[in-house]
Design a protein around this motif. Structure first.
Motif, PDB file in Angstrom:
ATOM      1  N   PRO A   1      35.727  32.326  35.651  1.00  0.00           N
ATOM      2  CA  PRO A   1      35.605  33.789  35.528  1.00  0.00           C
ATOM      3  C   PRO A   1      36.252  34.561  36.683  1.00  0.00           C
ATOM      4  O   PRO A   1      36.653  35.711  36.501  1.00  0.00           O
ATOM      5  CB  PRO A   1      34.092  34.012  35.489  1.00  0.00           C
ATOM      6  CG  PRO A   1      33.544  32.737  34.922  1.00  0.00           C
ATOM      7  CD  PRO A   1      34.418  31.655  35.504  1.00  0.00           C
ATOM      8  N   LEU A   2      36.361  33.944  37.859  1.00  0.00           N
ATOM      9  CA  LEU A   2      36.945  34.633  39.007  1.00  0.00           C
ATOM     10  C   LEU A   2      38.432  34.900  38.837  1.00  0.00           C
ATOM     11  O   LEU A   2      38.979  35.777  39.511  1.00  0.00           O
ATOM     12  CB  LEU A   2      36.742  33.807  40.289  1.00  0.00           C
ATOM     13  CG  LEU A   2      35.334  33.742  40.866  1.00  0.00           C
ATOM     14  CD1 LEU A   2      35.333  32.871  42.107  1.00  0.00           C
ATOM     15  CD2 LEU A   2      34.817  35.129  41.182  1.00  0.00           C
ATOM     16  N   PHE A   3      39.076  34.143  37.961  1.00  0.00           N
ATOM     17  CA  PHE A   3      40.531  34.216  37.886  1.00  0.00           C
ATOM     18  C   PHE A   3      41.020  34.957  36.650  1.00  0.00           C
ATOM     19  O   PHE A   3      42.188  34.886  36.294  1.00  0.00           O
ATOM     20  CB  PHE A   3      41.105  32.801  37.972  1.00  0.00           C
ATOM     21  CG  PHE A   3      40.573  32.052  39.162  1.00  0.00           C
ATOM     22  CD1 PHE A   3      40.945  32.426  40.441  1.00  0.00           C
ATOM     23  CD2 PHE A   3      39.653  31.028  39.005  1.00  0.00           C
ATOM     24  CE1 PHE A   3      40.422  31.773  41.551  1.00  0.00           C
ATOM     25  CE2 PHE A   3      39.126  30.370  40.104  1.00  0.00           C
ATOM     26  CZ  PHE A   3      39.510  30.744  41.386  1.00  0.00           C
ATOM     27  N   GLN A   4      40.128  35.692  36.026  1.00  0.00           N
ATOM     28  CA  GLN A   4      40.504  36.509  34.880  1.00  0.00           C
ATOM     29  C   GLN A   4      41.098  37.837  35.357  1.00  0.00           C
ATOM     30  O   GLN A   4      40.571  38.468  36.273  1.00  0.00           O
ATOM     31  CB  GLN A   4      39.276  36.796  34.008  1.00  0.00           C
ATOM     32  CG  GLN A   4      38.624  35.567  33.417  1.00  0.00           C
ATOM     33  CD  GLN A   4      37.297  35.897  32.760  1.00  0.00           C
ATOM     34  OE1 GLN A   4      36.813  37.023  32.844  1.00  0.00           O
ATOM     35  NE2 GLN A   4      36.706  34.904  32.104  1.00  0.00           N
ATOM     36  N   ALA A   5      42.162  38.246  34.728  1.00  0.00           N
ATOM     37  CA  ALA A   5      42.730  39.566  35.020  1.00  0.00           C
ATOM     38  C   ALA A   5      41.818  40.651  34.438  1.00  0.00           C
ATOM     39  O   ALA A   5      40.988  40.389  33.560  1.00  0.00           O
ATOM     40  CB  ALA A   5      44.128  39.674  34.430  1.00  0.00           C
ATOM     41  N   GLY A   6      41.959  41.856  34.923  1.00  0.00           N
ATOM     42  CA  GLY A   6      41.144  42.962  34.418  1.00  0.00           C
ATOM     43  C   GLY A   6      41.598  44.281  35.000  1.00  0.00           C
ATOM     44  O   GLY A   6      42.737  44.413  35.471  1.00  0.00           O
ATOM     45  N   ARG A   7      40.709  45.250  34.982  1.00  0.00           N
ATOM     46  CA  ARG A   7      41.004  46.571  35.529  1.00  0.00           C
ATOM     47  C   ARG A   7      39.795  47.074  36.302  1.00  0.00           C
ATOM     48  O   ARG A   7      38.648  46.865  35.887  1.00  0.00           O
ATOM     49  CB  ARG A   7      41.338  47.581  34.427  1.00  0.00           C
ATOM     50  CG  ARG A   7      42.582  47.268  33.628  1.00  0.00           C
ATOM     51  CD  ARG A   7      42.914  48.391  32.661  1.00  0.00           C
ATOM     52  NE  ARG A   7      43.465  49.552  33.351  1.00  0.00           N
ATOM     53  CZ  ARG A   7      44.759  49.674  33.672  1.00  0.00           C
ATOM     54  NH1 ARG A   7      45.605  48.720  33.369  1.00  0.00           N
ATOM     55  NH2 ARG A   7      45.187  50.762  34.277  1.00  0.00           N
ATOM     56  N   ILE A   8      40.068  47.752  37.395  1.00  0.00           N
ATOM     57  CA  ILE A   8      39.053  48.484  38.148  1.00  0.00           C
ATOM     58  C   ILE A   8      39.466  49.943  38.071  1.00  0.00           C
ATOM     59  O   ILE A   8      40.400  50.378  38.757  1.00  0.00           O
ATOM     60  CB  ILE A   8      38.960  47.997  39.608  1.00  0.00           C
ATOM     61  CG1 ILE A   8      38.637  46.503  39.665  1.00  0.00           C
ATOM     62  CG2 ILE A   8      37.935  48.818  40.377  1.00  0.00           C
ATOM     63  CD1 ILE A   8      37.283  46.122  39.108  1.00  0.00           C
ATOM     64  N   GLY A   9      38.834  50.692  37.164  1.00  0.00           N
ATOM     65  CA  GLY A   9      39.294  52.049  36.909  1.00  0.00           C
ATOM     66  C   GLY A   9      40.707  52.009  36.357  1.00  0.00           C
ATOM     67  O   GLY A   9      40.989  51.306  35.385  1.00  0.00           O
ATOM     68  N   ASP A  10      41.626  52.739  36.987  1.00  0.00           N
ATOM     69  CA  ASP A  10      43.014  52.771  36.557  1.00  0.00           C
ATOM     70  C   ASP A  10      43.855  51.672  37.193  1.00  0.00           C
ATOM     71  O   ASP A  10      45.071  51.621  36.975  1.00  0.00           O
ATOM     72  CB  ASP A  10      43.644  54.129  36.920  1.00  0.00           C
ATOM     73  CG  ASP A  10      43.061  55.275  36.123  1.00  0.00           C
ATOM     74  OD1 ASP A  10      42.421  55.021  35.086  1.00  0.00           O
ATOM     75  OD2 ASP A  10      43.232  56.439  36.550  1.00  0.00           O
TER      76      ASP A  10
END
Length: 368
Positions: free
Chosen positions: A7-16
């Motif tokens: 789970p630590l290596f999943q891409a994502g978004r923090i706000g924009d």
């Protein structure tokens, strides 16, 4: 790859802000700024080395001259400082990283020698942090007695937070984190142990939250909510910070932040750099429940704890502080299960390249 850390290596978004993984580098004061509190050439190297973090939260950076509390900490209020940070950000972005700046005013945690014209540090109330020392040109010294901020000065401080945020974006940062933690100015307004005001900024928790809300509103007014976050530390005793009843205080603070649609809250769970259990009961899940943006967890996490927090939904990202000092490739070390190097305490603050940019990566340690 160690499967339980996936789970630590999943891409994502923090706000924009898009992030390549869920590992943040926490802001770390190192007291190595150059003349005029400008980020140095070494800072360019230091942050580039750590660009594999999903998000770098750059070290606490004063929004104006009287916001400084330690020697050789960088600012974001002069053209030279903006230019210095621009070089840092270009190096991080060229290495594929994302970086935001922590906006800082230390309030009472300062010394007259660090203040313009050797004046008294500013604070919500004229209460000295009796057990706290700061780092000056003469070494560690007790902080100076502060003076209470006059009510007609507050709007100018709020405006300077906004200007600093604007400067940060001009310097190429992807966003900002407002420093509302660890017993510094915003935290001093929040807590009843440091805020004894009897005007609109003191007394009730609604009044004590007012300064934090006004600063946050001003910052998002110039750079938008999707690039703005805030750091909170509900129960840390850092810098003599105390509050008689932190749960309702920080519940309300987060309720107010939620109304502003911020990108994230970054929460120090427990004592800053110390135990997670301070003996003061606090329900962090209540903050998570009240806030719909990203939750960045911090303090005492190892890889497995962090992965579990992400997998369970308790956090969207986990910030690591001191492990990033001696492990510039911390992300890769967590990914491969490699041992972590412990930082040299003697080179933590001040100095030059030693203990700053000379910690080797796994690739550099590998035999030829």
């Amino acid at each position: 790859m160690t499967s339980n850390l996936d789970p630590l290596f999943q891409a994502g978004r923090i706000g924009d802000i898009p992030v390549a993984n869920r590992i943040a580098m926490a802001p770390l004061t190192r007291s190595r700024a150059g003349e005029g509190n400008v980020p140095s050439d070494l800072a360019v190297t230091y942050y580039k080395q750590r660009a594999s973090a999903g998000l770098i939260i750059a070290e606490a950076t004063q929004i104006r001259p009287d916001g400084q509390g330690y020697i050789k900490t960088p600012g974001i209020h002069s053209p030279e400082q903006i230019a210095g940070w621009r070089r840092v950000n270009e190096s991080v972005h060229n290495a594929g990283g994302r970086i935001i700046l922590q906006l800082w005013h230390v309030g009472r945690i300062s010394h007259t020698s660090l203040q313009p014209n050797n004046g008294k540090p500013l604070a919500p109330s004229a209460i000295r942090a009796e057990t706290t020392k700061t780092f000056t040109k003469d070494g560690y010294e007790p902080v100076s007695e502060p003076r209470a901020i006059e009510i007609d000065e507050i709007s100018g401080i709020v405006a300077d937070y906004a200007k600093a945020a604007q400067n940060a974006i001009e310097a190429g940062f992807d966003g900002v984190e407002i420093h509302g933690a660890n017993g510094y100015l915003i935290d001093q307004f929040l807590r009843d142990g440091t805020n004894k005001r009897t005007d609109a900024y003191g007394g009730s928790i609604e009044n004590r939250v007012r300064f934090m809300r006004e600063v946050t509103e001003a910052v998002i007014g110039v750079i938008g909510p999707g690039r703005t976050g805030i750091r909170l530390s509900p129960v840390t005793p850092a810098n003599d910070a105390t509050d008689s009843d932190p749960q309702p205080l920080f519940n309300l603070a987060v309720d107010e932040l939620q109304k502003l649609d911020l990108a994230f809250i970054h929460v120090i769970e427990g004592a800053t750099g110390g135990p997670r259990d301070t003996g003061a009961p606090f329900d962090y899940s209540e903050l998570r429940r009240r806030f719909k943006g990203a939750y960045i967890a911090n303090n005492g996490y190892d890889g497995e704890m962090a992965a579990e927090a992400i997998a369970s939904g308790r956090a969207d990202m986990v910030a690591f502080g001191r492990p990033f000092i001696a492990n510039p490739d911390l992300v890769e070390r967590l990914r491969t299960g490699a041992p972590l190097v412990q930082p040299d305490q003697q080179t933590m603050y001040g100095g030059g390249a030693e203990g700053y940019v000379d910690y080797p990566t796994l690739k550099e340690q590998a035999p030829a």
